[in-house]
Design a protein around this motif. Structure first.
Motif, PDB file in Angstrom:
ATOM      1  N   CYS A  56      -2.199  -3.504  -0.249  1.00 32.41           N
ATOM      2  CA  CYS A  56      -0.987  -4.106   0.291  1.00 32.41           C
ATOM      3  C   CYS A  56      -0.831  -3.727   1.757  1.00 32.41           C
ATOM      4  N   PRO A  57      -0.402  -4.687   2.571  1.00 30.84           N
ATOM      5  CA  PRO A  57      -0.293  -4.455   4.012  1.00 30.84           C
ATOM      6  C   PRO A  57       0.879  -3.537   4.365  1.00 30.84           C
ATOM      7  N   THR A  58       1.902  -3.561   3.568  1.00 34.17           N
ATOM      8  CA  THR A  58       3.105  -2.790   3.879  1.00 34.17           C
ATOM      9  C   THR A  58       3.559  -2.068   2.616  1.00 34.17           C
ATOM     10  N   ASP A  59       4.647  -1.360   2.722  1.00 35.24           N
ATOM     11  CA  ASP A  59       5.208  -0.742   1.523  1.00 35.24           C
ATOM     12  C   ASP A  59       5.562  -1.840   0.539  1.00 35.24           C
ATOM     13  N   SER A  60       4.736  -2.010  -0.426  1.00 38.35           N
ATOM     14  CA  SER A  60       4.973  -3.078  -1.392  1.00 38.35           C
ATOM     15  C   SER A  60       5.357  -2.463  -2.729  1.00 38.35           C
ATOM     16  N   ALA A  61       6.227  -3.148  -3.416  1.00 41.51           N
ATOM     17  CA  ALA A  61       6.676  -2.633  -4.706  1.00 41.51           C
ATOM     18  C   ALA A  61       5.619  -2.836  -5.780  1.00 41.51           C
ATOM     19  N   HIS A  62       4.635  -3.634  -5.456  1.00 41.94           N
ATOM     20  CA  HIS A  62       3.608  -3.913  -6.477  1.00 41.94           C
ATOM     21  C   HIS A  62       2.226  -3.882  -5.849  1.00 41.94           C
ATOM     22  N   LEU A  63       1.219  -3.944  -6.711  1.00 40.94           N
ATOM     23  CA  LEU A  63      -0.166  -4.007  -6.258  1.00 40.94           C
ATOM     24  C   LEU A  63      -0.417  -5.363  -5.608  1.00 40.94           C
ATOM     25  N   CYS A  64      -1.351  -5.424  -4.678  1.00 37.31           N
ATOM     26  CA  CYS A  64      -1.649  -6.683  -3.999  1.00 37.31           C
ATOM     27  C   CYS A  64      -3.107  -7.077  -4.224  1.00 37.31           C
ATOM     28  N   MET A  65      -3.342  -8.379  -4.158  1.00 36.33           N
ATOM     29  CA  MET A  65      -4.701  -8.884  -4.350  1.00 36.33           C
ATOM     30  C   MET A  65      -5.624  -8.384  -3.254  1.00 36.33           C
ATOM     31  N   PRO A  66      -6.863  -8.054  -3.614  1.00 38.95           N
ATOM     32  CA  PRO A  66      -7.848  -7.773  -2.579  1.00 38.95           C
ATOM     33  C   PRO A  66      -7.995  -9.007  -1.685  1.00 38.95           C
ATOM     34  N   ASP A  67      -8.093  -8.788  -0.393  1.00 38.84           N
ATOM     35  CA  ASP A  67      -8.152  -9.884   0.578  1.00 38.84           C
ATOM     36  C   ASP A  67      -9.240 -10.906   0.287  1.00 38.84           C
ATOM     37  N   ASP A  68     -10.409 -10.399  -0.078  1.00 36.85           N
ATOM     38  CA  ASP A  68     -11.535 -11.291  -0.303  1.00 36.85           C
ATOM     39  C   ASP A  68     -11.255 -12.240  -1.472  1.00 36.85           C
TER      40      ASP A  68
END
Lengths: 113, 113, 113, 113
Positions: C17-29
């Motif tokens: 995640c690029p910032t303080d995110s409340a959840h997991l984020c997808m890998p960019d690729d």
């Protein structure tokens, strides 16, 4: 087909049925082939049950085997579906029950896996 | 989990395996529940084979029964998949085999019916 | 991986995640590849809508085109699933949320078409 | 086909076709309803593409959205299939092309997701 249709007006029994049947019956060939395929799938399923009796069964092997049985069931369902389309759906306009037979089939196919 | 992990450094056998196993083994609970569900599906499949021995079997009834067995197999596969995700995939980063275990699972899920 | 894990104890933000995110984020690729595939599927779907504006569209051609788009969507879903398994499920034991993340995924996969 | 068709009483064109068409055409109602559903699915797919432009997209949310679009496509395919069964398959015995039309449909349904 036109001749068959004219005979149809006097036909009391459902197509492909050995006796006075209240419903249409599976074509013999499709019935035997589907039974054969399902017998093989049953044997395969039996072997998975045995596989799961061993403590060292591996999840992904089991998933692959279950998928193979599902493929076999789909193949058997295709045999049944083809027989149904040829013997019963393709003749529905002749019998005059198109809406009913299509509705019944759509219901059975829904959520088809 | 931390305790398990610390033990992992010295652990020669795969998790959930009773003996020195070359591969990971299914969690016992998932194994027994999957076996139970597949046994029931096998009985159901057996009854469809019997149904197809009768000349008045009806196509759509057979399609519905096959679909019910496929649903049961999907349920069993879900039990196996959940056990695999919890026991083996969720711990992959610890073991250091993430790429391999995910590739293996994706291959097994592909064309999942 | 062990090093990453030790760093993880101090890590406040969700992985990828690029910032303080409340959840997991997808890998960019995975995110970019899934977006690319879905863009193509959208164009294909657009062409089916156009095809259906013509009075001489044929049912089976439309069925085939819809199936092709469904295949493309499945391919995109596989990209997303693989990224999720590698980035988030394989690291669940480290984070200590195995049960939750597996439950969430099983729910999303259920009735997977 | 033309010969068979000319024998078919006085009907010169394929059913549901506006002009001399070389093939059968979709019933208007099914065509319009399928187009409407696919338009909505296209909008939904567009929103997923947008969702994937944001760095904090979450895998499982995307999987759920893709699955929803797949459900919408299945619904549209059902509309097309039902129209095809009613308009073209149910009348196949009359036209005399049962084997061909069933083969074509089975091929299109195979691996149906």
């Amino acid at each position: 087909m036109t001749d068959t249709k004219e005979q149809n007006t006097a036909e009391p029994t459902a197509p492909h049925c050995p006796t006075d049947s209240a419903h249409l019956c599976m074509p013999d060939d499709a019935r035997k082939r589907a039974r054969h395929r399902l017998s093989i799938a049953r044997g395969h399923l039996e072997s998975i049950v045995k596989m799961l009796e061993k403590e060292d069964a591996y999840c992904v092997d089991v998933l692959r085997q279950i998928k193979a049985v599902q493929g076999a069931l789909s193949g058997a369902a295709d045999v049944v579906l083809r027989g149904h389309l040829e013997a019963h759906v393709a003749t529905a306009a002749d019998r005059g029950d198109t809406v009913e037979i299509v509705e019944e089939l759509m219901e059975a196919l829904r959520y088809r896996s």
